[in-house]
Each structure stands twice: as C-alpha cells, then as structure tokens.
Design an enzyme around this catalytic site. Structure first.
Site, PDB file in Angstrom:
ATOM      1  N   ASP A 120      -4.266   3.841   2.570  1.00  0.00           N
ATOM      2  CA  ASP A 120      -5.671   3.526   2.820  1.00  0.00           C
ATOM      3  C   ASP A 120      -5.858   2.098   3.337  1.00  0.00           C
ATOM      4  O   ASP A 120      -6.990   1.631   3.494  1.00  0.00           O
ATOM      5  CB  ASP A 120      -6.518   3.738   1.554  1.00  0.00           C
ATOM      6  CG  ASP A 120      -6.130   2.805   0.411  1.00  0.00           C
ATOM      7  OD1 ASP A 120      -5.159   2.030   0.566  1.00  0.00           O
ATOM      8  OD2 ASP A 120      -6.801   2.848  -0.637  1.00  0.00           O
ATOM      9  N   ASP A 166      -9.886 -17.691 -15.056  1.00  0.00           N
ATOM     10  CA  ASP A 166     -10.575 -18.097 -13.839  1.00  0.00           C
ATOM     11  C   ASP A 166     -11.773 -18.995 -14.114  1.00  0.00           C
ATOM     12  O   ASP A 166     -12.595 -18.690 -14.994  1.00  0.00           O
ATOM     13  CB  ASP A 166     -11.044 -16.831 -13.098  1.00  0.00           C
ATOM     14  CG  ASP A 166     -11.781 -17.123 -11.816  1.00  0.00           C
ATOM     15  OD1 ASP A 166     -11.128 -17.504 -10.837  1.00  0.00           O
ATOM     16  OD2 ASP A 166     -13.024 -16.978 -11.804  1.00  0.00           O
ATOM     17  N   ASP A 172      -1.940  -1.420  -3.750  1.00  0.00           N
ATOM     18  CA  ASP A 172      -2.300  -0.703  -4.970  1.00  0.00           C
ATOM     19  C   ASP A 172      -1.255  -0.932  -6.060  1.00  0.00           C
ATOM     20  O   ASP A 172      -0.208  -1.546  -5.832  1.00  0.00           O
ATOM     21  CB  ASP A 172      -2.475   0.788  -4.685  1.00  0.00           C
ATOM     22  CG  ASP A 172      -1.349   1.363  -3.818  1.00  0.00           C
ATOM     23  OD1 ASP A 172      -0.172   1.159  -4.183  1.00  0.00           O
ATOM     24  OD2 ASP A 172      -1.648   1.983  -2.782  1.00  0.00           O
ATOM     25  N   ASP A 216      -5.731 -11.349 -14.775  1.00  0.00           N
ATOM     26  CA  ASP A 216      -6.734 -12.353 -14.446  1.00  0.00           C
ATOM     27  C   ASP A 216      -7.937 -12.144 -15.362  1.00  0.00           C
ATOM     28  O   ASP A 216      -8.383 -11.006 -15.552  1.00  0.00           O
ATOM     29  CB  ASP A 216      -7.168 -12.209 -12.984  1.00  0.00           C
ATOM     30  CG  ASP A 216      -7.245 -13.544 -12.270  1.00  0.00           C
ATOM     31  OD1 ASP A 216      -7.856 -14.468 -12.837  1.00  0.00           O
ATOM     32  OD2 ASP A 216      -6.693 -13.672 -11.167  1.00  0.00           O
ATOM     33  N   GLU A 242      -7.356 -22.093 -14.926  1.00  0.00           N
ATOM     34  CA  GLU A 242      -7.789 -22.671 -13.663  1.00  0.00           C
ATOM     35  C   GLU A 242      -8.897 -23.657 -14.006  1.00  0.00           C
ATOM     36  O   GLU A 242     -10.017 -23.258 -14.318  1.00  0.00           O
ATOM     37  CB  GLU A 242      -8.314 -21.597 -12.702  1.00  0.00           C
ATOM     38  CG  GLU A 242      -8.719 -22.193 -11.361  1.00  0.00           C
ATOM     39  CD  GLU A 242      -9.639 -21.287 -10.545  1.00  0.00           C
ATOM     40  OE1 GLU A 242      -9.592 -21.370  -9.305  1.00  0.00           O
ATOM     41  OE2 GLU A 242     -10.414 -20.515 -11.145  1.00  0.00           O
ATOM     42  N   HIS A 261      -3.849 -17.577  -4.081  1.00  0.00           N
ATOM     43  CA  HIS A 261      -4.781 -16.756  -3.302  1.00  0.00           C
ATOM     44  C   HIS A 261      -6.003 -17.526  -2.836  1.00  0.00           C
ATOM     45  O   HIS A 261      -6.754 -17.052  -1.981  1.00  0.00           O
ATOM     46  CB  HIS A 261      -5.235 -15.564  -4.148  1.00  0.00           C
ATOM     47  CG  HIS A 261      -6.091 -15.976  -5.311  1.00  0.00           C
ATOM     48  ND1 HIS A 261      -5.584 -16.664  -6.395  1.00  0.00           N
ATOM     49  CD2 HIS A 261      -7.415 -15.827  -5.544  1.00  0.00           C
ATOM     50  CE1 HIS A 261      -6.556 -16.907  -7.245  1.00  0.00           C
ATOM     51  NE2 HIS A 261      -7.674 -16.421  -6.764  1.00  0.00           N
ATOM     52  N   ASP A 262      -6.255 -18.702  -3.414  1.00  0.00           N
ATOM     53  CA  ASP A 262      -7.408 -19.526  -3.053  1.00  0.00           C
ATOM     54  C   ASP A 262      -7.028 -20.707  -2.169  1.00  0.00           C
ATOM     55  O   ASP A 262      -7.881 -21.542  -1.861  1.00  0.00           O
ATOM     56  CB  ASP A 262      -8.077 -20.073  -4.320  1.00  0.00           C
ATOM     57  CG  ASP A 262      -9.043 -19.081  -4.947  1.00  0.00           C
ATOM     58  OD1 ASP A 262      -9.523 -18.183  -4.235  1.00  0.00           O
ATOM     59  OD2 ASP A 262      -9.316 -19.216  -6.150  1.00  0.00           O
ATOM     60  N   ASP A 306       0.847  -1.195   0.000  1.00  0.00           N
ATOM     61  CA  ASP A 306       0.000   0.000   0.000  1.00  0.00           C
ATOM     62  C   ASP A 306       0.883   1.245   0.000  1.00  0.00           C
ATOM     63  O   ASP A 306       1.731   1.410   0.878  1.00  0.00           O
ATOM     64  CB  ASP A 306      -0.902  -0.028   1.241  1.00  0.00           C
ATOM     65  CG  ASP A 306      -1.668   1.273   1.427  1.00  0.00           C
ATOM     66  OD1 ASP A 306      -1.960   1.941   0.415  1.00  0.00           O
ATOM     67  OD2 ASP A 306      -1.988   1.607   2.590  1.00  0.00           O
ATOM     68  N   ASN A 347      -0.633   4.546  -0.674  1.00  0.00           N
ATOM     69  CA  ASN A 347      -1.396   5.777  -0.442  1.00  0.00           C
ATOM     70  C   ASN A 347      -2.053   5.821   0.933  1.00  0.00           C
ATOM     71  O   ASN A 347      -2.871   6.696   1.210  1.00  0.00           O
ATOM     72  CB  ASN A 347      -2.442   5.983  -1.540  1.00  0.00           C
ATOM     73  CG  ASN A 347      -3.522   4.913  -1.542  1.00  0.00           C
ATOM     74  OD1 ASN A 347      -3.442   3.946  -0.774  1.00  0.00           O
ATOM     75  ND2 ASN A 347      -4.525   5.063  -2.405  1.00  0.00           N
TER      76      ASN A 347
END
Length: 555
Positions: free
Chosen positions: A25, A199, A29, A98, A256, A328-329, A21, A23
C-alpha cells in the site's frame, strides 16, 4: 553510578511509515519491521525505538493519536504488534514505544466529547479558555506557526494547541486526565514493552493564567518556549509519572526535552532522575535560525565540536545522555554536520565513529548505517510535513524566492529523514511495490543496503564493526562507564577525545580538514582498534588524512 540493564545497549530508531512495506500500500508496516529483525540483530542492535504506530489521522505523522490502545490499520493489527514484541524477545532485543502525552488528536473521543459539550467534563481534559479583546486568550505561537489557540465552534472559547490545531494539549492539572494516561502507560508496560521514548514532555507544564509574552516575531506572537521557560514545577508531574508507571517495571525511558532550565539536568537524568536518559540535542539546536530553521546557517565543524564537548562537560558528572546524529525530526547527519567535501562514505564513517563511541547510549536512525543523505525536491508539494510547509511559507513571506525556500527545505526539512529506507537498487529502493507515501531519495540506485552488504569496505560494514567494538567484552566497560576527555581542542576541524578507565585508555580522533594533520599522542599506540583509512599502530605521532577517523588503544 548504579548499573542499569540498558547501559551497555545500542539502540535503533524505526520510523515505521518509511521502513518496509509488506502489503503493497506504499506505507511501511509492522510486518515489515518483523521481516528486518534479523538484519538489525546482525548490525548489533539491542533496543528498537518504534515511532508511533497508534491509531491516528496522521496530521503530524502519527504524533496526533486518536486512540492510544489501537494500532493504526495502515501499520497492521494488534496481533501483528504482539508478534513483533514476541520476535524481539526471541532475539534478546528490547522494544521501546513512543509516548505522546502532551497532546492527542482532535479525533480522540475525549476531544470529540469536549466539542459536543464545551462547558462539560471533557472540556477540562483540555485547555478551553475565553478569548480576550475579540481574539485568543494570549499571544502564544504554535510550534508549527500561527496562534496556539483555535476557536471552539459556536462559543466564545478557544482551545490550546502548542503544535498543530489538530493536536489539542491535554490538561495535566486535571487528575482524571493524568490517571487515564497512567492507566494507558501501564497497559503497554504490562504487555511487555521495555520502555518509552517520551515526546515533547516538558510542554505539559503551562502557566494556566495564560498571560501575554513579549512578541518575538513580526506576527506579534511569542514562541511557546517563552512560557515553558517562565514556569516551574514540571518535575512534580514527571516524578509522579515515574513512580506510578515506569518505576514499577524497571522501564527504560528516554526524554525528548527542550527548553529545560540549566540547573535541572540532575533532576532529569541524575541517579534518581525523572528519566533513564534524555537525548543530547546540543548539535541539533545549531540548525535553528531566528524564526525556526528556514533562516539557519550551515553548521561548521567547530560549532559541532564545541557543542558536543560542552554537552559532555554538563552531563557526564550527572548521568547519561543518549547520543544521536539524526532522527525523524532532523535532517540527515551526513548532510548537516560534514563539510561538502566530506559528504561521502569516509565522512559517514567518521561521523558514526565520533557519535557511537561517545559516553552515553547511542541511538542510530534507520538508514544512518548506510550513510543516507538529505533529498532535494522540485516543489513544496513533494513534501508531506506540516513543519516544512510552515517554514517554506515563512521563507516566502520574508522575501526568499521559491527556489531559495526549497533549498532551505533540502537542508533542514524533517522529510529529509523520512524518505523510504534504501534497501536495494530496485523499484522504490525495495521499500514497496506500490507508489510510496513519500518518494525515495533519487540516489538510492547507488546508495542502498544491498550494494553495501556486498562491499566489505562499505559504510554498513564499518558501522557493524563500530557497534561490535563498543559492545566487545574487552572494551565495553571503558566505552560505557569510562571518562570522556576532549583532547586537541585547539586543532581546528579536528575532533578527538579519550575514553578512559582504570584499565585502559582509548583515543577517538577525526580529521575534517581538507588536508592531513599530525597529532602528538599522550603515549604510544598499542593497537589500532578501528580506522576508516589505514593507520599506524606504533609511535607517538599519528598522521590523519582528510576525513580519517581512528580508534587507538594507547599504551
């Protein structure tokens, strides 16, 4: 095998929301990705797979896209994306996006138009069907639990969603929809990206009669996989997609793919397959129970070994798999495939050795290179994943205590891999100066990139050497195109294989026993190419200590 530009590459998946990150928040990003390109180049990465950064309400963390042509403001702007693309090219790196085209978000304009006129043109962009006997059209279950059908307000219609109700499935029998998707894919390829990770793609083929299926749960519903296994012809869609888009740009594509029929592998990744490659999920499916993952048992070393070897027996005569140990899964590989006594830096190095030197295109996932682990949470409220909440509720409904249900989440939840990247031991692991969208793993003060960068014996430096070995001029051809031959298969909790071509033979061997093991080699060792513990470079007998992995060039 016809040689392709991507064959000798090493890839790295970035989950932007948790990467860096810039910025303040609390959300990663695109500028954060740009800031770490030199680090990835140092690591030896060629291809970056960027998880979705499109406009999205983030019901399923960006896999619910509301505008395929816009960058979500939480990640930055299209100008930021263009800069990222330019900076990757400057470093001779490739950017892969993706591609989520089985479904979109219910906030997409197409679906909003469909709701406004449920019997009009846009309703046919999706699967709007009349209910049956006062209920949904059939008994399909969503992948995230509950019926795969949601009522269309003010009508007797339902719409299909194989994932969350906010992710309506797109109708691939409608040529207008298909052409819209092709136009979008080509727009991104024209922009200069190098390809796509695709995906949930096998889901695009449905039995549009939507019959009922045998119930496979106490809810009376049937998994969507039953439908996917019963239909034929997805290849027709995929071939047209390839010819109308990817093929025109020599794009790299990695699918995938779950629930593929056993005899279809050549159609998917053969010489003229639908995709360049697809992920090897043979080890990941070991984390499945009967009702998802809440009731899955821990994976044993022997199960893992057998799954890996069987995957090569099936795929190697046909094409290339893409090899992974986490994404990520999936939960973190170090916490999933290693016995408890091996869940340490030696084990992380061993796991990387076995995975990256296999035949196929290696994909690293952010944090894998420092041995990031699963994360124990104190309550279900600390998770931000629709699948985890579903599995937690299911576990409770089956009589598990909240403590036991949370323990299952700590083992297999997708959020294990989505905790922020652990850059340093400072506030929030150096990921953000704000409150992060997902709390970091509490082990970050000890386990982080800065600490490992200063330690030449760290997991990070080992990974850098491992990637360099695979890509080195002396050995690259063997690791990329050489055969993969399992050896010492009967040695319990030992995983070993030969990588061999007409010029050389290389042994990769790893010992996951609690004690040492001696192995008689097929020939004497000529050179130790890499080892996570001291290893001998002579003789035909090698002794591997517990959690030791070696790479030996044989005479």
């Amino acid at each position: 095998m016809q040689k392709k530009w991507w064959h000798d590459k090493v890839a790295y998946q970035i989950y932007p929301k948790s990467f860096m990150d810039t910025n303040g928040d609390g959300i990663g990003d695109l500028r954060g990705v740009i800031s770490k390109l030199d680090y990835l180049k140092w690591l030896g990465i060629d291809v970056i797979w960027l998880s979705p950064v499109y406009q999205s309400p983030f019901v399923d963390q960006g896999y619910d896209i509301s505008d395929y042509y816009k960058i979500s403001e939480v990640f930055g702007t299209m100008e930021d994306f263009d800069e990222l693309l330019a900076e990757t090219k400057k470093r001779n790196m490739y950017l892969v996006m993706d591609l989520v085209i089985n479904h979109c978000s219910d906030q997409h304009q197409w679906f909003q138009n469909a709701l406004a006129d449920p019997y009009g043109e846009y309703a046919d962009y999706f699967y709007f069907r009349k209910g049956k006997n006062g209920g949904p059209p059939n008994n399909l279950r969503s992948n995230f639990g509950g019926s795969a059908w949601e009522p269309v307000p003010g009508t007797d219609l339902y719409y299909l969603h194989l994932f969350a109700k906010e992710q309506p499935d797109l109708n691939w029998t409608n040529p207008t929809v298909v052409q819209e998707l092709y136009t979008m894919v080509n727009w991104w390829l024209e922009k200069g990206i190098s390809g796509f990770r695709i995906d949930a793609i096998i889901n695009i083929k449905k039995d549009t009669n939507f019959p009922d299926y045998p119930a496979d749960g106490e809810d009376g519903l049937a998994s969507a996989a039953q439908m996917l296994r019963s239909v034929n012809g997805v290849g027709t869609y995929l071939e047209d997609l390839k010819h109308q888009t990817f093929e025109k740009y020599d794009a790299f594509t990695v699918g995938e793919v779950f629930d593929m029929k056993p005899d279809e592998l050549a159609e998917f990744i053969g010489e003229n397959g639908h995709f360049s490659t697809m992920f090897d999920f043979s080890q990941h499916v070991l984390t499945y129970g009967k009702h998802g993952w809440y009731d899955a048992e821990p994976v044993t070393v022997e199960q893992w070994k057998k799954a890996v070897f069987q995957a090569h027996r099936e795929a190697d005569p046909i094409g290339f798999y893409s090899t992974i140990i986490e994404n990520h899964d999936e939960p973190r590989g170090c916490s999933t495939y290693l016995p408890e006594y091996a869940q340490n830096s030696l084990g992380a190095k061993l796991l990387g050795t076995v995975s990256i030197l296999r035949r196929g295109l290696p994909f690293l996932y952010q944090g894998q290179e420092i041995g990031m682990t699963n994360c124990q949470r104190n309550s279900i409220e600390e998770y931000d994943d629709i699948s985890t909440r579903d599995q937690y509720s299911l576990a409770l409904s089956q009589g598990l205590s909240p403590e036991d249900a949370l323990a299952r989440c700590a083992r297999y939840s997708r959020d294990n891999a989505r905790t922020p990247m652990q850059w340093n031991g400072g506030s929030n692991a150096g990921f953000t100066t704000a409150t992060p969208w997902l709390a970091p793993n509490p082990n970050y003060p000890q386990l982080n990139l800065d600490v490992q960068m200063e330690d030449p014996d760290s997991v990070l430096h080992y990974y850098q050497k491992l990637v360099a070995l695979r890509k080195s001029p002396d050995y690259c051809k063997t690791f990329v195109y050489g055969s993969f031959q399992p050896v010492f298969e009967k040695e319990k909790d030992v995983i070993a294989y030969l990588r061999q071509d007409e010029k050389q033979c290389i042994l990769v061997a790893a010992n996951l026993r609690k004690d040492a093991v001696s192995l008689e080699l097929p020939s004497e060792t000529a050179q130790v190419l890499l080892s996570n513990l001291p290893a001998s470079d002579s003789g035909k007998i090698i002794c591997l200590q517990s959690c030791q992995a070696v790479v030996l060039k044989l005479k």
